[in-house]
Scaffold this motif. Structure first.
Motif, mmCIF file in Angstrom:
data_model
loop_
_atom_site.group_PDB
_atom_site.id
_atom_site.type_symbol
_atom_site.label_atom_id
_atom_site.label_comp_id
_atom_site.label_asym_id
_atom_site.label_seq_id
_atom_site.Cartn_x
_atom_site.Cartn_y
_atom_site.Cartn_z
ATOM 1 N N ASN A 1 0.813 -1.224 0.000
ATOM 2 C CA ASN A 1 0.000 0.000 0.000
ATOM 3 C C ASN A 1 0.843 1.268 0.000
ATOM 4 O OD1 ASN A 1 -2.344 -1.498 0.059
ATOM 5 N ND2 ASN A 1 -2.539 -1.443 2.295
ATOM 6 N N SER A 2 2.128 1.123 -0.224
ATOM 7 C CA SER A 2 3.020 2.272 -0.203
ATOM 8 C C SER A 2 2.680 3.251 -1.326
ATOM 9 C CB SER A 2 4.470 1.802 -0.362
ATOM 10 O OG SER A 2 5.344 2.910 -0.521
ATOM 11 N N ARG A 3 2.830 4.529 -1.024
ATOM 12 C CA ARG A 3 2.676 5.578 -2.026
ATOM 13 C C ARG A 3 4.000 6.299 -2.241
ATOM 14 N NH1 ARG A 3 -0.467 4.634 -5.444
ATOM 15 N NH2 ARG A 3 -0.546 6.830 -6.050
ATOM 16 N N SER A 4 5.082 5.605 -2.000
ATOM 17 C CA SER A 4 6.399 6.180 -2.211
ATOM 18 C C SER A 4 6.646 6.405 -3.700
ATOM 19 C CB SER A 4 7.474 5.232 -1.672
ATOM 20 O OG SER A 4 7.503 4.033 -2.435
ATOM 21 N N ARG A 5 7.720 7.139 -4.003
ATOM 22 C CA ARG A 5 8.040 7.379 -5.411
ATOM 23 C C ARG A 5 8.297 6.065 -6.146
ATOM 24 N NH1 ARG A 5 12.933 11.398 -5.654
ATOM 25 N NH2 ARG A 5 13.623 10.075 -3.922
ATOM 26 N N GLY A 6 8.983 5.143 -5.474
ATOM 27 C CA GLY A 6 9.249 3.861 -6.103
ATOM 28 C C GLY A 6 7.975 3.089 -6.394
ATOM 29 N N ALA A 7 7.056 3.076 -5.419
ATOM 30 C CA ALA A 7 5.805 2.346 -5.609
ATOM 31 C C ALA A 7 4.976 2.946 -6.735
ATOM 32 C CB ALA A 7 5.010 2.355 -4.307
ATOM 33 N N VAL A 8 4.924 4.259 -6.804
ATOM 34 C CA VAL A 8 4.118 4.928 -7.825
ATOM 35 C C VAL A 8 4.652 4.630 -9.229
ATOM 36 C CG1 VAL A 8 3.489 7.186 -8.751
ATOM 37 C CG2 VAL A 8 3.318 6.750 -6.288
ATOM 38 N N HIS A 9 5.980 4.630 -9.370
ATOM 39 C CA HIS A 9 6.561 4.465 -10.705
ATOM 40 C C HIS A 9 6.758 3.007 -11.100
ATOM 41 C CE1 HIS A 9 7.482 8.759 -10.152
ATOM 42 N NE2 HIS A 9 7.507 8.803 -11.468
#
Length: 249
Positions: A193-201
């Motif tokens: 459920n992360s919304r980090s930059r890595g997770a988003v991209h």
């Protein structure tokens, strides 16, 4: 057979602290006893200046050998490790940590020494069984052209974070699944459920994430020839610190 530290009233591991006496799980009590024994061992190793100096020298020599194995090019064989990579640490417990960097020459050099990376303190290199280094830019020819364009657009840092996130979600390394809390306890992290930059991209790079995971698994299970402690491939490097330690003894 190793003696049970709680079976005797003698020795540092036999005397439980008040906190340990309140523990209910036998596993927790065993860890508490081993923790006390570990503290006592460190007290012996730092009891006087000559012993402390010898201990310091021994640890740094080993860390330096691991650093060289991670980074340098053996004569006539492998290339030096530089630039963007994903790296992971395995112990007898399995995969414990995955991280990424755009400067392998700096981050991997710090990794076993612990000067600017927490892992060397949290999980000392003497405990490492295998280090996997994935040179992910070598995988770019294997992915579709539109993804290669996306990699160029978002850059090495974000692309590395995206691949790091995908690998962490797929492999669940213990040290990546928890973070330190301000109350002295560890807190669980929900990577999915992360919304980090890595997770988003990561969603933009499905091909790279798929090839990256397959290549990671190949490196994690590759057999290193007997008497060797490093294996280099087109897409990565494997280092076995446990063999370096045995060779130095």
């Amino acid at each position: 057979m190793t003696a049970d530290p709680f079976a005797s009233a003698e020795g540092p591991g036999a005397i439980l602290s008040e906190t340990a006496q309140q523990l209910h799980s036998p596993g927790e009590q065993r860890v508490e006893g081993l923790y006390l024994a570990w503290q006592e061992s460190l007290r012996v190793l730092t009891a006087d200046a000559p012993t402390l100096a010898l201990w310091q020298e021994h640890r740094y020599r080993f860390a330096h050998r691991v650093r060289l194995a991670l980074l340098t090019a053996p004569a006539g064989r492998a290339a030096s490790v530089v630039g963007p990579v994903i790296y992971g640490i395995y112990t007898p417990a399995g995969l414990c940590y995955i991280g990424q960097t755009t400067e392998a020459e700096r981050r991997l050099g710090d990794l076993p020494v612990g000067e600017s990376h927490h892992l060397g303190n949290t999980l000392p290199p003497e405990l490492w069984e295998r280090v996997v280094v994935l040179r992910w830019p070598a995988l770019l020819p294997l992915i579709p052209a539109d993804e290669r364009s996306a990699v160029e657009e978002i850059g090495d840092e974000i692309c590395g974070l995206a691949l790091e996130h995908a690998l962490q979600v797929a492999t669940a390394p213990l040290l990546n699944l928890r973070r330190r809390g301000h109350n002295g306890e560890w807190k669980a992290r929900n990577l999915t459920n992360s919304r980090s930059r890595g997770a988003v991209h990561a969603a933009r790079l499905p091909g790279l994430c798929e090839v990256g995971l397959a290549t990671w698994q190949d490196l994690a299970t590759a057999q290193v020839p007997d008497e060797e402690f490093m294996l280099d491939t087109r897409a990565g490097r494997i280092v076995l610190p446990s063999r370096i330690s045995r060779a130095a003894q």
